[in-house]
Design a protein around this motif. Structure first.
Motif, short mmCIF file in Angstrom:
data_model
loop_
_atom_site.label_atom_id
_atom_site.label_comp_id
_atom_site.label_asym_id
_atom_site.label_seq_id
_atom_site.Cartn_x
_atom_site.Cartn_y
_atom_site.Cartn_z
N PRO A 299 0.82 -1.23 0.00
CA PRO A 299 0.00 0.00 0.00
C PRO A 299 0.84 1.27 0.00
CG PRO A 299 -0.83 -1.56 1.63
CD PRO A 299 0.45 -2.11 1.13
N ILE A 300 1.91 1.27 0.81
CA ILE A 300 2.70 2.50 0.90
C ILE A 300 3.55 2.70 -0.35
CG2 ILE A 300 4.80 1.66 2.07
CD1 ILE A 300 2.76 4.76 3.04
N ILE A 301 3.96 1.61 -1.01
CA ILE A 301 4.70 1.73 -2.27
C ILE A 301 3.79 2.34 -3.34
CG2 ILE A 301 5.71 0.42 -4.20
CD1 ILE A 301 6.91 -1.50 -2.20
N LEU A 302 2.55 1.83 -3.45
CA LEU A 302 1.62 2.35 -4.45
C LEU A 302 1.23 3.79 -4.14
CD1 LEU A 302 -0.72 -0.78 -4.84
CD2 LEU A 302 1.03 0.00 -6.43
N GLN A 303 1.00 4.09 -2.86
CA GLN A 303 0.62 5.44 -2.47
C GLN A 303 1.75 6.43 -2.77
OE1 GLN A 303 1.89 7.31 0.39
NE2 GLN A 303 0.49 9.00 0.00
N PRO A 356 4.04 17.21 6.78
CA PRO A 356 4.67 18.25 7.60
C PRO A 356 5.96 17.67 8.19
CG PRO A 356 2.36 17.92 8.21
CD PRO A 356 2.74 16.79 7.32
N THR A 357 7.01 18.46 8.20
CA THR A 357 8.32 17.93 8.60
C THR A 357 8.69 18.19 10.06
OG1 THR A 357 9.34 19.94 7.72
CG2 THR A 357 9.26 18.02 6.26
N HIS A 368 -3.43 21.32 7.16
CA HIS A 368 -2.49 20.56 6.32
C HIS A 368 -2.21 19.19 6.94
CE1 HIS A 368 1.96 20.13 4.84
NE2 HIS A 368 1.16 19.31 4.20
N ALA A 369 -1.95 19.18 8.25
CA ALA A 369 -1.64 17.93 8.95
C ALA A 369 -2.83 16.97 8.92
CB ALA A 369 -1.23 18.22 10.39
N LEU A 370 -4.04 17.49 9.16
CA LEU A 370 -5.25 16.66 9.18
C LEU A 370 -5.56 16.12 7.78
CD1 LEU A 370 -7.53 18.77 11.55
CD2 LEU A 370 -6.51 16.53 12.05
N PHE A 371 -5.41 16.97 6.77
CA PHE A 371 -5.66 16.54 5.39
C PHE A 371 -4.68 15.44 4.99
CE2 PHE A 371 -5.34 16.58 0.80
CZ PHE A 371 -6.65 16.82 0.37
N TYR A 372 -3.40 15.63 5.35
CA TYR A 372 -2.37 14.64 5.02
C TYR A 372 -2.65 13.31 5.71
CZ TYR A 372 2.19 12.34 4.97
OH TYR A 372 3.21 11.42 4.82
N LEU A 373 -3.05 13.38 6.98
CA LEU A 373 -3.38 12.16 7.74
C LEU A 373 -4.53 11.40 7.09
CD1 LEU A 373 -3.15 10.36 10.29
CD2 LEU A 373 -4.69 11.96 11.44
N ALA A 374 -5.62 12.12 6.77
CA ALA A 374 -6.79 11.48 6.16
C ALA A 374 -6.44 10.90 4.78
CB ALA A 374 -7.92 12.51 6.01
N GLY A 437 -0.12 3.19 6.95
CA GLY A 437 -0.24 4.62 6.69
C GLY A 437 -0.06 5.46 7.94
N ALA A 438 -0.67 5.00 9.06
CA ALA A 438 -0.57 5.74 10.33
C ALA A 438 0.87 5.78 10.83
CB ALA A 438 -1.48 5.08 11.38
N LEU A 439 1.58 4.65 10.70
CA LEU A 439 2.98 4.61 11.13
C LEU A 439 3.84 5.54 10.27
CD1 LEU A 439 3.34 0.78 11.78
CD2 LEU A 439 3.57 2.58 13.49
N THR A 440 3.51 5.62 8.98
CA THR A 440 4.22 6.54 8.09
C THR A 440 4.01 7.99 8.53
OG1 THR A 440 3.86 5.01 6.25
CG2 THR A 440 4.46 7.26 5.67
N VAL A 441 2.76 8.31 8.88
CA VAL A 441 2.43 9.67 9.34
C VAL A 441 3.17 10.00 10.63
CG1 VAL A 441 0.57 11.14 10.21
CG2 VAL A 441 0.18 9.71 8.21
N VAL A 442 3.17 9.05 11.58
CA VAL A 442 3.87 9.25 12.85
C VAL A 442 5.35 9.53 12.60
CG1 VAL A 442 4.64 8.09 14.97
CG2 VAL A 442 2.26 7.91 14.26
N ALA A 443 5.96 8.72 11.70
CA ALA A 443 7.38 8.90 11.39
C ALA A 443 7.63 10.27 10.76
CB ALA A 443 7.85 7.80 10.45
N ASP A 444 6.73 10.70 9.87
CA ASP A 444 6.89 12.01 9.23
C ASP A 444 6.72 13.14 10.23
OD1 ASP A 444 7.48 11.26 6.60
OD2 ASP A 444 5.37 10.89 6.14
#
Length: 482
Positions: A299-303, A356-357, A368-374, A437-444
């Motif tokens: 999923p994360i590769i395709l996304q 967001p970095t 921005h953060a909420l949109f990116y998360l969703a 996806g959630a773990l990716t967001v947490v890392a970002d």
């Protein structure tokens, strides 16, 4: 005598590949059982060849300090700008996904139980990969990535295309060498994990010095911390700066990376074991595991591939038509200070789907953060559900495998197997995709080195290699004991 060409009425798509099968590069399958030590040796040799190619610059290119439109794609494509590995694994991944989607959606018919069909399918995948390599090489040269095509001249342009093509052939052969059984895993996974881990180690220990305006600092987070502790009089301020300095890797980024590694490994152990029994061999039982990460890192590769293409086209359009309203809606870009030719989105759709970095960015623009998360959660879940349908791992496909192997789930009849699988597999795919996806967001959000996507890919691949290593060692010990 048989007709020279197949009957058009019965000819399949794969039959079109037959005439070129003899010229496609191929690694023969081993005729004997390759020992574990030998497989390890070939895996290391493959890795060394890849790393050497990552450092050999392309001959004939002009220095080009402009923004790199493929910067966002390089993390999953194991590519290195201006070297033989410029294209990385892009042609293999693209051709693999295209052929998998065509086969999964039944646009082309492939009988995986038929040896000839399997060989033709692999040949079609190789041919598609080589054609994509030539197409990408032409696009890179024609777009001016290596300098104005008039300055390069016909000779240099042809030479660059040939270098990229032969590098693509090398990657294809190395990947096939591992997947055919001479090595461990696949070249694609090995190259992605190596590229990401190399980036993390470089950001931690890089001896490169950069003038930041506050004086000369080391790029590597750990080396910079010791340098600050030795040269600064105020040790508390030195430690604070080493942990939280801006625009360069810091110790907090490094700790966040380690934290995400541990969390992902912890989640890898989550699974449901369905008890199964074999009808052919009475009394023989086993377990069919359904992992939380049922579709692994797909999923994360395709996304990431989707977002990277959006970034690429948005940058190209913004470069040509910076005042166009629709182009601004797609994304507005600006050069990053000290970013070495890297551009970042500052508005438009490209900005809202970029991570967001830092915590300060989240507080400054919470929408921005909420949109990116969703966006990440929804796309990862959708890609995960779609992938099980096209890759042959849906409940219907697994139930068919059970029937073929004469397996049933304990306590259920054969007709009920698909109902039981429907309770678990779609949920595991969707929820597992969302967790990835959630773990990716947490890392970002924590600012982990190498981006959340990169770390997720690296950890899942390394964990797969660890499981493979344990399995190989176990089977070798068992054979030795026998």
């Amino acid at each position: 005598p048989p007709p020279p060409f197949p009957d058009p009425a019965t000819m399949k798509f794969l039959d079109l590949v037959k005439p070129v099968m003899c010229i496609l590069p191929e690694v023969r399958a081993p005729e004997r059982n390759v020992q574990f030590k030998e497989r390890m040796m070939w895996t290391i040799i493959t890795l060394l060849i890849f790393l050497v190619c990552c450092q050999i610059p392309l001959y004939g290119i002009r220095n080009n300090n402009s923004a790199d439109p493929f910067y966002w794609m390089r993390v999953i494509l194991a590519s290195n700008r201006g070297t033989l590995m410029e294209l990385g694994i892009s042609p293999i991944v693209t051709s693999g996904m295209v052929m998998q989607l065509l086969a999964g959606s039944k646009i082309i018919h492939v009988d995986q139980s038929n040896k000839e069909d399997r060989a033709l399918f692999q040949g079609a995948q190789k041919l598609c990969g080589l054609l994509i390599t030539i197409g990408e090489a032409l696009a890179y040269v024609m777009s001016g990535m290596y300098g104005d095509i008039k300055e390069l001249g016909a000779g240099n342009s042809t030479l660059i295309i040939l270098q990229l093509f032969f590098a693509g052939v090398i990657v294809l052969v190395l990947d096939e060498l591992l997947t055919k059984g001479y090595g461990l895993g696949s070249g694609i996974s090995l190259f992605i994990a190596t590229n990401i881990c190399e980036n993390i180690i470089w950001k931690a220990f890089s001896p490169t010095t950069i003038n930041t305006g506050r004086g000369t600092e080391f790029e590597g987070a750990i080396i910079a911390m010791f340098h600050m502790l030795v040269t600064r009089g105020d040790k508390v301020r030195a430690i604070n700066e080493a942990f939280y300095r801006q625009n360069l890797p810091n110790i907090f980024n490094l700790l966040a990376t380690v934290f995400v590694f541990i969390i992902v490994i912890y989640f890898q152990g989550f699974r449901v074991d369905l008890p199964v029994k074999y009808e052919r061999y009475r009394g023989t039982t086993g377990n069919y595991p359904i992992k939380l990460f049922y579709t692994s890192n797909i999923p994360i590769i395709l996304q990431t591939a989707l977002v990277s293409n959006l970034y690429f086209f948005s940058q190209l359009l913004h470069k040509r038509y910076p005042t166009n309203f629709l182009v601004k809606l797609l994304g507005k870009w600006q050069e990053q200070d000290g970013g070495r030719g890297q551009s970042v989105p500052v508005s438009g759709l490209a900005y809202y789907v970029s991570p967001p970095t830092s915590l300060s960015e989240i507080l400054y623009d919470p929408f921005h953060a909420l949109f990116y998360l969703a966006f990440i959660l929804i796309t990862c879940a959708l890609f995960s559900i779609t992938w099980i349908e096209v890759s042959g791992s849906s409940p219907k496909d697994v139930a068919k495998q059970f029937r073929d192997q004469q397996m049933v789930i304990k306590g259920f009849r054969e007709k009920s197997v698909i109902k039981v699988l429907n309770r678990y597999i779609p949920i595991a795919a969707a929820f597992g995709g969302m967790c990835i996806g959630a773990l990716t967001v947490v890392a970002d959000f924590m600012g982990a080195i190498g981006s959340g996507t990169g770390i997720l890919l690296a950890v899942t691949i390394i964990f797969q290699y660890f499981e493979m290593f344990q399995k190989e060692r176990g089977s070798e010990s068992l054979n030795l004991f026998s």
